[in-house]
Enzyme design. Structure first.
Site, PDB file in Angstrom:
ATOM      1  N   PHE A  81       1.626  -5.044  -2.206  1.00 35.21           N
ATOM      2  CA  PHE A  81       2.382  -3.957  -1.561  1.00 35.21           C
ATOM      3  C   PHE A  81       3.244  -3.176  -2.535  1.00 35.21           C
ATOM      4  CE2 PHE A  81       6.978  -4.533  -1.051  1.00 35.21           C
ATOM      5  CZ  PHE A  81       7.168  -5.806  -1.557  1.00 35.21           C
ATOM      6  N   LYS A  82       3.470  -3.693  -3.728  1.00 40.90           N
ATOM      7  CA  LYS A  82       4.300  -2.987  -4.703  1.00 40.90           C
ATOM      8  C   LYS A  82       3.724  -1.600  -5.024  1.00 40.90           C
ATOM      9  CE  LYS A  82       7.151  -6.549  -5.588  1.00 40.90           C
ATOM     10  NZ  LYS A  82       6.632  -7.679  -4.807  1.00 40.90           N
ATOM     11  N   ASP A  83       2.411  -1.446  -4.839  1.00 39.65           N
ATOM     12  CA  ASP A  83       1.794  -0.131  -5.082  1.00 39.65           C
ATOM     13  C   ASP A  83       2.356   0.954  -4.166  1.00 39.65           C
ATOM     14  OD1 ASP A  83      -0.019  -0.882  -7.106  1.00 39.65           O
ATOM     15  OD2 ASP A  83      -1.442  -1.651  -5.625  1.00 39.65           O
ATOM     16  N   LEU A 100       5.478   1.991  -6.086  1.00 40.57           N
ATOM     17  CA  LEU A 100       5.333   2.270  -7.515  1.00 40.57           C
ATOM     18  C   LEU A 100       4.276   3.319  -7.815  1.00 40.57           C
ATOM     19  CD1 LEU A 100       6.109  -1.281  -8.784  1.00 40.57           C
ATOM     20  CD2 LEU A 100       7.321   0.797  -9.431  1.00 40.57           C
ATOM     21  N   THR A 107       5.213  -6.700  -9.147  1.00 40.63           N
ATOM     22  CA  THR A 107       5.875  -5.465  -9.578  1.00 40.63           C
ATOM     23  C   THR A 107       5.391  -5.066 -10.971  1.00 40.63           C
ATOM     24  OG1 THR A 107       7.863  -5.795  -8.265  1.00 40.63           O
ATOM     25  CG2 THR A 107       8.100  -4.457 -10.228  1.00 40.63           C
TER      26      THR A 107
END
Ligand SMILES: *Cc1c(COP(=O)(O)O)cnc(C)c1O
Length: 502
Positions: A108-110, A113, A143
């Site tokens: 989910f960091k995408d 970011l 991350t």
């Protein structure tokens, strides 16, 4: 929009807050006033992901024009996301799995970011700031790769990532070590994520070092969830999924829902909390921890306690949540205490000096805690949950999502509250293939196999047996050549930056 530090000693506009990351008093930026959604639920139900993202970004970053933000949103949420509309929602009974892992790095960091580099570049442009940005990032696994992807070869930036050498999955490590880009710097460290994170924070407030950098026209910036530019894009998927549940007839307009989040640094769940403050009808936040259960203990007792004699740091099969010091809880303390920065400062210095703080005597935080249900899942429960989900529903989930679902089940049992609940699904099961296979078929036998099989073999086994697609970003990872790097100590983080970047 004016932003203030949770510790009361710094102010910034959106652009400055995005570029600074952490406030100069070591606090975290929040808007002076949380904006309101003021949304017609039926209109929301018809909006696509990008429209919702645009709306949320516009409310928080009002110095940017709609044209600027539209352009950014279009570039960030393009065909990199292999889902019907950036994310997917899978429903099983009253549980709605919000799958946030269809971006390049399969976590989910995408979601944040992919957009943060554009927000930073635009902020610089609008401030007429032509210094080079050096992004410092501590990562518990996901991350790091998402930030490397986001900033790789972005002109005018350098990116340095610090990860715990023994605290990430093999797939996560390979993802980072095979990252291309001339501006990319990766440092495995011997200690855990907490050391990496506090190392980065200390560099950020090192005025002497920053002066030195300024002389060379370099500025430090953060890609961690301490950066408000990372949190705000995450609010969008809570608002979006509420609309989709209305559209699918799963909930009525205005009906309260619960949100369950596998939690590490408290960024993701805090974005949900901000969505509530904006007016999204959320009743309960289910805060799920793994065996590093400082947070769930905090919500149950009011005591945040990381003292060594009380707890050992554990490496678990959900490594992205192997965190004891959850940075973003500071923002919650500020919000729950109605902006009492002295109280926040007291808590944070107690944590730093004594290793704990308690919030028993504040009526507001006491009340605030009841909005959260804290629970945790141990290693066995995680594996059992993965197996149960697959056997019963033919639904494959990763270890972090399994922590979340396991705690959600406990909540159901304890509370009998069967309200529609969004289960935030944070990573593809293929990022943790060994643990997932172990849960599905190989429990107890992994030790014998571990000599001969690696994570990529487990990926194949998982695919052969489930036929669930392998994310495109992980498919040819096995054949890429990883960088060969020396592991450093956390105290050498600053000198490593100096050596490789200056
Ligand atoms: C980062 C991460 C988490 C924890 O999210 P926080 O915002 O740090 O609480 C959970 N699951 C996965 C897969 C992650 O990468």
């Amino acid at each position: 929009m004016l932003y203030i530090s949770t510790r009361g000693g710094d102010k910034a506009n959106s652009m400055e807050a995005i570029l600074k990351g952490i406030a100069s008093d070591k606090g975290l930026f929040l808007p002076v006033e949380i904006p309101k959604l003021n949304m017609d639920w039926s209109a929301l139900s018809k909006m696509c992901y990008k429209q919702v993202a645009l709306k949320i970004l516009g409310l928080y970053f009002d110095e940017f024009t709609t044209e600027e933000l539209t352009q950014i949103v279009d570039m960030a949420y393009d065909s990199k996301f292999k889902a019907s509309d950036v994310v997917e929602i899978k429903t099983i009974g009253n549980a709605h799995f919000l799958e946030l892992y269809y971006g390049k790095t399969a976590a989910f960091k995408d979601m944040a970011l992919s957009i943060l580099p554009y927000l930073m570049k635009l902020s610089q442009k609008k401030l007429n700031d032509d210094s080079k940005i050096c992004i410092l990032t501590a990562t518990s696994g996901d991350t790091g790769k998402a930030a490397l992807e986001g900033f790789s070869n972005v002109s005018g930036t350098e990116i340095a990532v610090f990860y715990p050498k023994h605290g990430v999955s093999k797939v996560q490590e390979m993802q980072m070590l095979t990252q291309s880009g001339d501006n990319v710097h990766i440092f495995p460290i011997e200690e855990n994520f907490d050391s990496a994170q506090s190392g980065v924070k200390n560099i950020f407030i090192d005025e002497e070092f920053k002066e030195k950098l300024k002389f060379k026209k370099i500025k430090l910036a953060s890609a961690n969830s301490i950066n408000i530019g990372r949190l705000v894009p995450q609010i969008a998927y809570y608002v979006y999924s509420y609309g989709k549940l209305i559209e699918k007839g799963k909930i009525q307009q205005g009906e309260p829902i619960n949100i369950a989040v596998p939690t590490g640094n408290f960024g993701n769940i805090l974005a949900g909390f901000m969505a509530k403050l904006m007016g999204l009808p959320i009743k309960k936040f289910i805060c799920a921890s793994n065996e590093n259960n400082v947070l769930s203990e905090f919500f149950n007792t009011g005591l945040y306690d990381i003292r060594k004699e009380k707890r050992v740091f554990r490496l678990t099969n959900s490594p992205s949540m192997d965190i004891l010091i959850s940075s973003n809880l500071e923002r919650w303390l500020y919000l729950a205490s109605k902006g009492d920065s002295d109280f926040v400062k007291e808590c944070m210095s107690s944590l730093e000096l004594l290793g704990f703080y308690g919030v028993f005597d504040s009526e507001e935080t006491l009340k605030g805690r009841t909005e959260f249900y804290g629970g945790f899942a141990d290693e066995n429960q995680v594996l059992d949950t993965i197996k149960y989900m697959w056997d019963k529903n033919q639904y494959l989930i990763d270890t972090h999502t399994a922590v979340c679902y396991s705690v959600y089940e406990d909540y159901l049992k304890n509370s009998k509250d069967s309200s529609p609940t969004i289960i935030v699904s944070t990573a593809s099961p293929y990022k943790f293939p060994k643990a997932v296979c172990s849960g599905l078929w190989l429990k107890g036998t992994l030790e014998e196999n571990s000599q001969v099989l690696d994570d990529f073999d487990y990926m194949d086994i998982l695919f052969e047996n489930t036929k669930v697609d392998i994310p495109y970003g992980l498919k040819d990872l096995r054949n890429k050549k990883p960088r060969d790097l020396k592991t450093i100590k956390a105290i050498d983080m600053k000198s490593s930056i100096i050596n490789s970047l200056l």
